[in-house]
Design a protein around this motif. Sequence first.
Motif, PDB file in Angstrom:
ATOM      1  N   LEU A 304       4.562 -62.559  27.051  1.00 60.11           N
ATOM      2  CA  LEU A 304       4.626 -62.855  28.490  1.00 60.11           C
ATOM      3  C   LEU A 304       3.347 -62.464  29.221  1.00 60.11           C
ATOM      4  N   ASN A 305       2.340 -62.010  28.454  1.00 56.02           N
ATOM      5  CA  ASN A 305       1.067 -61.579  29.025  1.00 56.02           C
ATOM      6  C   ASN A 305       1.258 -60.467  30.059  1.00 56.02           C
ATOM      7  N   LYS A 306       2.140 -59.510  29.702  1.00 55.03           N
ATOM      8  CA  LYS A 306       2.345 -58.320  30.528  1.00 55.03           C
ATOM      9  C   LYS A 306       1.829 -57.107  29.751  1.00 55.03           C
ATOM     10  N   LEU A 307       0.545 -57.121  29.483  1.00 51.50           N
ATOM     11  CA  LEU A 307      -0.032 -56.100  28.617  1.00 51.50           C
ATOM     12  C   LEU A 307       0.017 -54.711  29.235  1.00 51.50           C
ATOM     13  N   PHE A 308       0.104 -54.616  30.550  1.00 53.20           N
ATOM     14  CA  PHE A 308       0.167 -53.309  31.198  1.00 53.20           C
ATOM     15  C   PHE A 308       1.450 -52.566  30.828  1.00 53.20           C
ATOM     16  N   LEU A 309       2.473 -53.303  30.357  1.00 55.59           N
ATOM     17  CA  LEU A 309       3.734 -52.662  29.992  1.00 55.59           C
ATOM     18  C   LEU A 309       3.659 -51.924  28.661  1.00 55.59           C
ATOM     19  N   LEU A 310       2.676 -52.271  27.842  1.00 51.23           N
ATOM     20  CA  LEU A 310       2.591 -51.642  26.523  1.00 51.23           C
ATOM     21  C   LEU A 310       2.449 -50.132  26.637  1.00 51.23           C
ATOM     22  N   GLU A 311       1.666 -49.670  27.594  1.00 46.65           N
ATOM     23  CA  GLU A 311       1.489 -48.233  27.781  1.00 46.65           C
ATOM     24  C   GLU A 311       2.765 -47.564  28.284  1.00 46.65           C
ATOM     25  N   LEU A 312       3.597 -48.338  29.008  1.00 46.44           N
ATOM     26  CA  LEU A 312       4.840 -47.775  29.528  1.00 46.44           C
ATOM     27  C   LEU A 312       5.928 -47.710  28.465  1.00 46.44           C
ATOM     28  N   ILE A 313       5.838 -48.587  27.467  1.00 49.92           N
ATOM     29  CA  ILE A 313       6.864 -48.642  26.429  1.00 49.92           C
ATOM     30  C   ILE A 313       6.599 -47.640  25.309  1.00 49.92           C
ATOM     31  N   THR A 314       5.342 -47.429  24.968  1.00 53.55           N
ATOM     32  CA  THR A 314       5.028 -46.573  23.813  1.00 53.55           C
ATOM     33  C   THR A 314       5.585 -45.147  23.911  1.00 53.55           C
ATOM     34  N   PRO A 315       5.734 -44.533  25.121  1.00 53.27           N
ATOM     35  CA  PRO A 315       6.298 -43.171  25.161  1.00 53.27           C
ATOM     36  C   PRO A 315       7.763 -43.095  24.714  1.00 53.27           C
ATOM     37  N   PHE A 316       8.440 -44.238  24.604  1.00 52.63           N
ATOM     38  CA  PHE A 316       9.844 -44.210  24.219  1.00 52.63           C
ATOM     39  C   PHE A 316      10.046 -44.033  22.719  1.00 52.63           C
ATOM     40  N   PHE A 317       8.995 -44.173  21.949  1.00 47.73           N
ATOM     41  CA  PHE A 317       9.131 -43.976  20.507  1.00 47.73           C
ATOM     42  C   PHE A 317       9.365 -42.499  20.209  1.00 47.73           C
ATOM     43  N   ALA A 318      10.195 -42.248  19.206  1.00 45.58           N
ATOM     44  CA  ALA A 318      10.575 -40.868  18.896  1.00 45.58           C
ATOM     45  C   ALA A 318       9.420 -40.083  18.279  1.00 45.58           C
ATOM     46  N   ASN A 319       8.524 -40.767  17.588  1.00 46.31           N
ATOM     47  CA  ASN A 319       7.399 -40.054  16.973  1.00 46.31           C
ATOM     48  C   ASN A 319       6.136 -40.896  17.055  1.00 46.31           C
ATOM     49  N   GLY A 320       5.006 -40.221  16.837  1.00 46.13           N
ATOM     50  CA  GLY A 320       3.717 -40.883  16.961  1.00 46.13           C
ATOM     51  C   GLY A 320       3.485 -41.968  15.938  1.00 46.13           C
ATOM     52  N   LYS A 321       4.049 -41.807  14.754  1.00 44.83           N
ATOM     53  CA  LYS A 321       3.845 -42.805  13.708  1.00 44.83           C
ATOM     54  C   LYS A 321       4.465 -44.141  14.105  1.00 44.83           C
ATOM     55  N   ASP A 322       5.698 -44.099  14.601  1.00 46.54           N
ATOM     56  CA  ASP A 322       6.352 -45.333  15.029  1.00 46.54           C
ATOM     57  C   ASP A 322       5.598 -45.979  16.185  1.00 46.54           C
ATOM     58  N   ALA A 323       5.116 -45.144  17.096  1.00 44.42           N
ATOM     59  CA  ALA A 323       4.368 -45.671  18.242  1.00 44.42           C
ATOM     60  C   ALA A 323       3.085 -46.349  17.788  1.00 44.42           C
ATOM     61  N   GLU A 324       2.385 -45.730  16.851  1.00 42.50           N
ATOM     62  CA  GLU A 324       1.128 -46.302  16.363  1.00 42.50           C
ATOM     63  C   GLU A 324       1.368 -47.629  15.651  1.00 42.50           C
ATOM     64  N   GLU A 325       2.429 -47.688  14.850  1.00 48.09           N
ATOM     65  CA  GLU A 325       2.744 -48.937  14.158  1.00 48.09           C
ATOM     66  C   GLU A 325       3.059 -50.055  15.148  1.00 48.09           C
TER      67      GLU A 325
END
Length: 474
Positions: A304-325
């Motif tokens: 949807l070309n809402k790239l600004f949301l990516l930074e808002l979604i990544t904190p919801f991952f339980a660990n850094g590895k999942d977020a990085e993937e």
Amino acid sequence: MVYSLLCLDHYCDKAETQDPKPSFLETPVQITPQSLDAVRPSMDKALSANNFSAMWQLKSRYGITLSAAQLKELLWQSLPPSFHWYVAPSAHNKIRMALDLMTHDDASKWVVCDFLKEVLQKKGQSETTVNLLVGSKMLSENALKETLNYFISRGRFHDAKAIKEQYSVSINSSKLEDELVKAYESGKSTCDLERILSLYDKDNEYCIVTLREILKTVATQPQDYSPELLGQNRSNFFDNYMKFINALLSHGVKEQMAVDAAMAKAVSTLAHKGLKWAYELKTSYQAKMDPAKLRVAMDKAVDLNKLFLLELITPFFANGKDAEEAIIGSLERLASKPDQYFGDYRDAKETLKKQLEKFDCWSLKAVNTLIKRAVENNDFYWAEELNRKYNAYLDPETLKNHILKEAEYVKRRGHTQPDYLADLFAPLKLIEHDNPGLPNAIQAAVDQICTMESFPLQQRVVNELIKFSDNLPG
């Protein structure tokens, strides 16, 4: 006494429904039981004449009150066919005085309870009359519960709460469920939800179980990623959904499955409001979300070309590895988008560079895709930067296609100076020399160039490619 009776006879000729004014008749009189028996028939006479002033005087002067039978007669006489605005005040006044004149015994109590049922069945019931009966303190527990439900059904939550606080009567689990479901489906305000939730007994296990089930049912309804999830009008689905879930959670209703489901729906809005709520659920109620669903949300944000949301979604991952993937997956998806997705190549380059620098993580698949895009657009400066900073390499097939494209361009232009071959040979240093597919790609390019119509620099191109191929490992 004789004088009083004469006065009562006079009052009986003028039936009144307003409060009688104090008079000398209200001065207490000491009389014998025999004399009191002689006065009691006057109450029957005043009752038959609907003379409230006379009845009040009898109570005030002699302490004579209405019997249960007399109370019942007076109340039913006062009850109008329906409580229209022009009869309600008069009926209310008569009922109020009847309650003031009654005897506070068990028989009268049941009369008041039966009368309440009659009032509740009347068309256009008068809330003031119902409150008057509640205030008599003569209602049974069942009658109080019936009154509580009556006020709730009419949205009179303030009156219902007053009954709960004064008589410790609370809403049952079945009525609680009905009212909450109705409130949710009609989009009631947060204030109304709070009022409904204030009416149940916090120690009632049945109500607690009911609230958990309602929370779970509403929270898990399937509507993720639907167009209706985040509408533009005030009554849109998500606002109502969020308001309802928050109301239950704020009252201590605990159901982890529901909280997790609410977080998933909040993320699936792909809007700032939804993601903000998701963060609140995570921090306040330990909400968790399946990493696979979070990756789906990030992919949709890219689409949807809402790239600004990516930074808002990544904190919801339980660990850094999942977020990085997930970030790497989004970058790979973004790198494969056509230039038109960004507007043009220049916009694409700037966006992709920012994403690389912002997250500081990448995959070879992502950067190799980006170096391919750069070479296809003859952007060798960025291609060399990708090669230098991220170890990106060009694939043999793209190299072959680029060589053929540039050779065709040189032929069409009829260039004779070797300097014009710079763009043709530039990608040769961007490819891994030990790539097993590289020799075949070079040979295929040579073969096709040899079959082209003759042009000035044709042999120079062939010789340089053969020389490059001969220097490859093995």
